[in-house]
Every structure is written in C-alpha cells, then in structure tokens.
Write an enzyme that holds these catalytic residues in place. Structure first.
Site, mmCIF file in Angstrom:
data_model
loop_
_atom_site.group_PDB
_atom_site.id
_atom_site.type_symbol
_atom_site.label_atom_id
_atom_site.label_comp_id
_atom_site.label_asym_id
_atom_site.label_seq_id
_atom_site.Cartn_x
_atom_site.Cartn_y
_atom_site.Cartn_z
ATOM 1 N N GLN A 1 55.154 42.753 10.255
ATOM 2 C CA GLN A 1 53.774 43.241 10.428
ATOM 3 C C GLN A 1 53.532 43.731 11.850
ATOM 4 O OE1 GLN A 1 54.583 40.420 8.831
ATOM 5 N NE2 GLN A 1 53.119 39.849 7.269
ATOM 6 N N ASP B 1 44.690 31.952 9.435
ATOM 7 C CA ASP B 1 44.403 32.062 8.002
ATOM 8 C C ASP B 1 43.498 30.922 7.541
ATOM 9 O OD1 ASP B 1 47.008 33.689 8.363
ATOM 10 O OD2 ASP B 1 46.118 34.309 6.465
ATOM 11 N N ARG C 1 46.704 42.943 3.175
ATOM 12 C CA ARG C 1 47.037 41.612 3.669
ATOM 13 C C ARG C 1 46.206 41.366 4.932
ATOM 14 N NH1 ARG C 1 47.808 43.304 8.133
ATOM 15 N NH2 ARG C 1 48.506 41.221 8.692
ATOM 16 N N ARG D 1 46.789 34.673 -3.353
ATOM 17 C CA ARG D 1 47.532 34.122 -2.202
ATOM 18 C C ARG D 1 46.819 32.825 -1.803
ATOM 19 N NH1 ARG D 1 49.293 37.987 2.591
ATOM 20 N NH2 ARG D 1 50.897 36.409 2.862
ATOM 21 N N ASN E 1 48.633 29.771 10.435
ATOM 22 C CA ASN E 1 48.733 31.206 10.715
ATOM 23 C C ASN E 1 50.167 31.660 10.441
ATOM 24 O OD1 ASN E 1 47.502 33.690 11.646
ATOM 25 N ND2 ASN E 1 48.787 33.519 13.442
ATOM 26 N N ALA F 1 43.948 37.840 6.549
ATOM 27 C CA ALA F 1 42.968 36.954 5.915
ATOM 28 C C ALA F 1 41.616 37.614 5.618
ATOM 29 C CB ALA F 1 42.804 35.694 6.771
HETATM 30 O O1 MRU Z 1 50.999 37.515 5.487
HETATM 31 P P1 MRU Z 1 49.888 38.256 6.176
HETATM 32 O O2 MRU Z 1 50.310 39.549 6.758
HETATM 33 O O3 MRU Z 1 48.663 38.358 5.310
HETATM 34 O O4 MRU Z 1 49.501 37.310 7.391
HETATM 35 C C1 MRU Z 1 48.483 37.679 8.266
HETATM 36 C C2 MRU Z 1 48.300 36.667 9.335
HETATM 37 O O5 MRU Z 1 48.937 35.652 9.385
HETATM 38 C C3 MRU Z 1 47.195 36.893 10.314
HETATM 39 O O6 MRU Z 1 47.531 36.355 11.552
HETATM 40 C C4 MRU Z 1 45.955 36.214 9.765
HETATM 41 O O7 MRU Z 1 45.602 36.703 8.522
HETATM 42 C C5 MRU Z 1 44.789 36.165 10.638
HETATM 43 S S1 MRU Z 1 44.256 37.638 11.442
HETATM 44 C C6 MRU Z 1 43.768 38.726 10.340
#
Ligand code: MRU
Length: 349
Positions: free
Chosen positions: A197, A238, A47, A89, A248, A49
């Site tokens: 996370q 994202d 996971r 996703r 995000n 982005a």
């Molecule tokens: O649902 P996730 O864990 O994939 O979400 C991740 C985020 O929202 C991050 O802040 C985003 O991907 C940007 S930084 C890598």
C-alpha cells in the site's frame, strides 16, 4: 495530476476507484448490490478503515435503492445488506460502526414510513457518515501537524491518505497539512509488504499532490531512526481498544519497537470513531488473516516454493504504552490510557 475520487454514490450505484489496479491504471468498480460492495471490500478494491466504513454504509443504501426499484421490501433488503457486509473484513471498527448506524435507521423507522422515505433516510445516513469522515480528516491533519517541528521528516506506513478515506486521510492528512504550511521536509514512505500500500498507493497519492517523498523497504525504518533521519512516525488505526492498544497494518508494532528504542515519537492519527470502548484491550481485536498468495507471490510472480507454509495476519497490535499520542478530529490524547480516552470521548480533554 488530480487524484481520482476514492468513491462516489450515483443513482443507487456505488462507484469505487479500483485500488488493486493502482498505480498502473485508474479503473472503476461499479457496485450495484450489497454483495458487490462486500466483495469489493473483501478483495480490497476499496480499503482503509474509514473508506471501508463509508463504502459499507453506501452498500446498504445501494441495496435499499435496488429493492425500491424492483418493488421488493426495502427494510428486509437493508437488513440483509447489513448482515452481508458485516463480515467483509473483521478488524476495522469503522465497518461495524457504519453498519450499526445504518441498522439504527431501519430500526428507528416508523411503520407509516414509505419505502421511498426509508430509502432516502438510508442514503442520507450514508452521506452523513461520509461527511463526518471528510470533516474529521481535515481536523485530524491540523491537530497532528501541530505536534511536528518545522522542516519535518516523517515516516508513514501503509496508505492512510485520501485513498483510505474520503478526504485527505488520517496520518497522511497531517503530511498534507505540513506541506500546505511549508513545514515539511520529506515523507519517508514504507513500502508495506505484502500488499505494498505504501509503494503503490501512498507514493501515487503523494506524487499526485506534489509532496516530496522517498520510498524505502520496511526494514530500513529502524536504521533511519538510528541515523536521526526521522522526527516522527505517523500511522493510522483500524481500531483503538479501550485501554489504548492500537490495531493497525502489520508492521506498526515493529515501528513502535524501533521508535521506543530510538526515542522517536509514534503518533497514531485516527477519527474518534476508531476508538472502540467495547473492546477492552488489543487482545480482544479480531486480526484478519489473509491468503498465502499475498506473501508467496509479488504481483503475479511467485517467489516462494510451492507448499511453503505462510503466516499472513493483515494487522498487529501496538501496546498503548508505546504510542506517544493519539490524534483525533477532537484533539490530542497523551498519554493514551483508558481514562484519557474516556475523557476525550466525553469531551473533557
Ligand atoms: O489492509 P488495509 O489497506 O485496509 O489497511 C489499512 C490500514 O491499516 C490503515 O493504516 C488503517 O486503515 C488506518 S488509516 C486509514
């Protein structure tokens, strides 16, 4: 402790560190088909982005390599893989952008190109996407660290580090940079309900790197700002819409509201490839809805009564006007507007 690599491509197989099992155990998921990669993205074995984008690109390479080994049509297999991965996703533009590049390799291949050459070209493109993210991560960290004071106390949300990318991360790359420069006091890590996370992944990463950090519940952030305990909030993105609105992890908007109220800078750190000029505003971003059980249970333990109705959007939109600056591998955009983003992408700012 050395942090295991987020992903690696070996002999036509994508090997992912299974982020669902962290921090309890460092297990691997082996993806030998595009469907395996799509499933790993959907279930969040991988996971973040940039990591999703790189994984999807390798998912197409996996499909091509498998087709070549079985004597199937590589072109068809690659296009089917692009289609299968596209919907894994919906919110992060990186997935879409990586697959557009992979599709472009297939579209651009000459009729005389052999199946082996096309497979090689797809593998090279996936490696180039990974290399871009690696380089961008370092540069973003350096650029963002410049905005922060000595003895910085910063708040981070979700996981924006090596586990969300393929190098140091986005927002967390700035934290690592500050630490390297001896300018970091502490990182406050928001636990990030519902998938935790922050608690599971960011705290794990920061421990591995020996970076001083403290874990808090998400709802403490505004109080810390009131107590003047934070110099800045650093988040990733994202997708950044053309007008600068930021999609995000859910909770980013609440942080933005608290930042605005307490005059704490909100810095969004993301590669320039997260800017989607085809998406006019935040209202045009598809926000992923995830399953109820992420909210009704904590781990394997159910905490809400059966039948409880749940709302579980995985992301939210922060208006551009609440973002102090967007930091990419190219530099700093402030204020964040359609004109400043266009200039940034054109290399003018
Ligand atoms: O649902 P996730 O864990 O994939 O979400 C991740 C985020 O929202 C991050 O802040 C985003 O991907 C940007 S930084 C890598």
């Amino acid at each position: 402790m050395v942090l295991p690599r987020t992903l690696r491509y070996e002999d036509g197989v994508l090997i992912l560190l299974d982020q669902r099992a962290l921090p309890a155990s460092a297990e691997e998921v082996r993806c030998a088909s595009a469907a395996d990669v799509a499933s790993a993205i959907r279930t969040m074995a991988v996971r973040g982005a940039p990591a999703i984008g790189v994984s999807a690109a390798y998912g197409v390479a996996v499909a091509a390599r498998q087709a070549l080994a079985h004597g199937d049509d590589v072109r068809d297999a690659a296009l089917e893989a692009c289609a299968a991965l596209q919907s894994a996703r919906p919110t992060a533009v990186n997935l879409h952008a990586a697959l557009t590049r992979m599709h472009g390799v297939v579209d651009g291949c000459q009729p005389v190109m052999t199946a082996a050459d096309l497979t090689g070209a797809l593998e090279a493109e996936a490696a180039a996407i990974e290399a871009f993210e690696t380089q961008a991560s370092r540069a973003m960290g350096v650029n963002a660290a410049r905005l922060l004071p000595d003895r910085a106390r910063v708040y981070v949300h979700c996981n924006t580090g090596a586990l969300a990318t393929v190098e140091r991360g986005t927002a967390l790359a700035a934290v690592y940079q500050l630490h390297d420069e001896g300018r970091l006091d502490v990182v406050v890590v928001g636990e990030t309900r519902p998938r935790l996370q922050g608690a599971r992944l960011t705290a794990y990463e920061l421990s591995a790197a020996g970076v001083p950090h403290v874990l808090v519940v998400d709802s403490l952030a505004a109080t810390l700002m009131l107590q003047q305990a934070l110099d800045a909030v650093l988040v990733g993105a994202d997708r950044v819409a053309a007008n600068g609105d930021v999609a995000n992890k859910v909770g980013t908007y609440s942080l933005a509201v608290a930042c605005t109220h307490h005059s704490v800078p909100l810095y969004v750190v993301a590669p320039s490839t997260s800017i989607d000029m085809t998406c006019e505003t935040g209202a045009d971003v598809t926000i992923e809805e995830r399953s109820d059980d992420e909210v009704t249970a904590v781990g394997a333990t159910r905490v809400a009564p059966r039948g409880t109705r749940v709302l579980n959007p995985a992301f939210d939109i922060t208006p551009a006007s609440m973002v102090t600056a967007l930091i990419t591998e190219r530099g700093i955009v402030a204020p964040v507007t359609e004109a400043s983003l266009a200039a940034h992408l054109a290399g003018i700012s």
